[in-house]
Design a protein around this motif. Structure first.
Motif, PDB file in Angstrom:
ATOM      1  N   SER A  27       0.821  -1.225   0.000  1.00  0.00           N
ATOM      2  CA  SER A  27       0.000   0.000   0.000  1.00  0.00           C
ATOM      3  C   SER A  27       0.850   1.269   0.000  1.00  0.00           C
ATOM      4  O   SER A  27       0.329   2.350  -0.258  1.00  0.00           O
ATOM      5  N   LYS A  28       2.157   1.117   0.286  1.00  0.00           N
ATOM      6  CA  LYS A  28       3.032   2.295   0.327  1.00  0.00           C
ATOM      7  C   LYS A  28       4.060   2.277  -0.790  1.00  0.00           C
ATOM      8  O   LYS A  28       4.893   3.189  -0.865  1.00  0.00           O
ATOM      9  N   HIS A  29       4.056   1.251  -1.628  1.00  0.00           N
ATOM     10  CA  HIS A  29       5.110   1.150  -2.639  1.00  0.00           C
ATOM     11  C   HIS A  29       4.702   1.894  -3.920  1.00  0.00           C
ATOM     12  O   HIS A  29       3.717   1.527  -4.560  1.00  0.00           O
ATOM     13  N   PRO A  30       5.491   2.902  -4.307  1.00  0.00           N
ATOM     14  CA  PRO A  30       5.115   3.727  -5.465  1.00  0.00           C
ATOM     15  C   PRO A  30       4.908   2.934  -6.761  1.00  0.00           C
ATOM     16  O   PRO A  30       4.087   3.339  -7.591  1.00  0.00           O
ATOM     17  N   ASP A  31       5.623   1.831  -6.939  1.00  0.00           N
ATOM     18  CA  ASP A  31       5.450   1.046  -8.173  1.00  0.00           C
ATOM     19  C   ASP A  31       4.209   0.153  -8.128  1.00  0.00           C
ATOM     20  O   ASP A  31       3.755  -0.332  -9.166  1.00  0.00           O
ATOM     21  N   LEU A  32       3.677  -0.097  -6.928  1.00  0.00           N
ATOM     22  CA  LEU A  32       2.546  -1.028  -6.813  1.00  0.00           C
ATOM     23  C   LEU A  32       1.210  -0.330  -6.594  1.00  0.00           C
ATOM     24  O   LEU A  32       0.163  -0.827  -7.023  1.00  0.00           O
ATOM     25  N   PHE A  77      -3.539  -6.667 -15.268  1.00  0.00           N
ATOM     26  CA  PHE A  77      -2.618  -5.705 -14.653  1.00  0.00           C
ATOM     27  C   PHE A  77      -1.284  -5.728 -15.389  1.00  0.00           C
ATOM     28  O   PHE A  77      -0.791  -6.803 -15.742  1.00  0.00           O
ATOM     29  N   VAL A  78      -0.734  -4.549 -15.617  1.00  0.00           N
ATOM     30  CA  VAL A  78       0.574  -4.444 -16.269  1.00  0.00           C
ATOM     31  C   VAL A  78       1.644  -4.849 -15.257  1.00  0.00           C
ATOM     32  O   VAL A  78       1.892  -4.137 -14.283  1.00  0.00           O
ATOM     33  N   ILE A  79       2.246  -6.014 -15.462  1.00  0.00           N
ATOM     34  CA  ILE A  79       3.282  -6.493 -14.530  1.00  0.00           C
ATOM     35  C   ILE A  79       4.625  -6.562 -15.262  1.00  0.00           C
ATOM     36  O   ILE A  79       4.883  -7.468 -16.054  1.00  0.00           O
ATOM     37  N   THR A  80       5.436  -5.543 -15.005  1.00  0.00           N
ATOM     38  CA  THR A  80       6.768  -5.402 -15.597  1.00  0.00           C
ATOM     39  C   THR A  80       7.791  -6.046 -14.656  1.00  0.00           C
ATOM     40  O   THR A  80       7.471  -6.335 -13.486  1.00  0.00           O
ATOM     41  N   PRO A  81       9.039  -6.229 -15.119  1.00  0.00           N
ATOM     42  CA  PRO A  81      10.088  -6.716 -14.215  1.00  0.00           C
ATOM     43  C   PRO A  81      10.227  -5.821 -12.980  1.00  0.00           C
ATOM     44  O   PRO A  81      10.429  -6.331 -11.865  1.00  0.00           O
ATOM     45  N   LYS A  82      10.086  -4.507 -13.156  1.00  0.00           N
ATOM     46  CA  LYS A  82      10.199  -3.588 -12.023  1.00  0.00           C
ATOM     47  C   LYS A  82       9.103  -3.838 -10.980  1.00  0.00           C
ATOM     48  O   LYS A  82       9.343  -3.819  -9.774  1.00  0.00           O
ATOM     49  N   MET A 119       4.338 -14.448 -13.343  1.00  0.00           N
ATOM     50  CA  MET A 119       3.258 -13.440 -13.414  1.00  0.00           C
ATOM     51  C   MET A 119       3.593 -12.258 -14.312  1.00  0.00           C
ATOM     52  O   MET A 119       2.713 -11.490 -14.670  1.00  0.00           O
ATOM     53  N   MET A 120       4.879 -12.081 -14.658  1.00  0.00           N
ATOM     54  CA  MET A 120       5.247 -10.945 -15.509  1.00  0.00           C
ATOM     55  C   MET A 120       4.559 -11.095 -16.860  1.00  0.00           C
ATOM     56  O   MET A 120       4.502 -12.189 -17.417  1.00  0.00           O
TER      57      MET A 120
END
Ligand code: HEM
Length: 127
Positions: A27-32, A77-82, A119-120
């Motif tokens: 909930s606090k991670h900018p990428d998630l 959901f867009v799931i990139t390596p990052k 999942m990527m």
């Protein structure tokens, strides 16, 4: 529960603590943040069910939701390596905070890493 399973060794309570710690980081991670709902109550409830069975406990997820089809469920959901790395970093912190000891911590992280890789669905530059 499956005899000799990780679930049997660490117990139900650890899974619940793990998942609560995990989503407090998500909930606090900018990428998630961009891909997760603001209210993570239901997400956490399902993840507790899923990880319970994933680590050899009772099949709580299947009983309520049917076959997980995890990769398909993640395609919207867009799931990139990052984002995959972000997810795993939240999980690594949660495994420490839940105070899950080795060899279980390492074994759990390795299984989660394999599933996260699966999942990527989007290369980094297409985000
Ligand atoms: C649901 C992201 C990896 C298990 C979700 C949702 C998102 C997401 C955005 C939807 C949340 C909602 O609407 O409630 C990600 C990202 C990952 C990842 C970015 C990085 C690789 C994993 C892995 C597992 C997993 C490795 C299992 C080991 C689940 C489960 C759900 C879920 C069980 C709930 C499915 C349902 O709605 O029934 N995930 N996920 N995810 N994820 Fe992931």
């Amino acid at each position: 529960d499956k005899p000799g399973s990780i679930y049997e060794a660490i117990g139900e309570d650890k899974i619940n603590v793990l998942v609560d710690c995990f989503y407090s980081h998500v909930s606090k991670h900018p990428d998630l943040i961009p891909i997760f709902p603001e209210d993570l109550t239901e997400t956490a409830r399902k993840q507790k069910q899923f990880l319970t069975q994933f680590f050899g406990g009772p099949p709580l997820y299947i009983q309520e939701h049917g076959h997980p089809m995890l990769r398909a469920r993640h395609l919207p959901f867009v799931i990139t390596p990052k984002r995959k790395d972000a997810w795993l970093s939240c999980m690594a912190k949660a495994l420490e905070e839940a105070d899950i000891q080795n060899p279980y911590r390492q074994a759990m992280f390795e299984r989660l890493m394999m599933t996260a890789n699966h999942m990527m669905n989007t290369p980094e530059d297409e985000k």
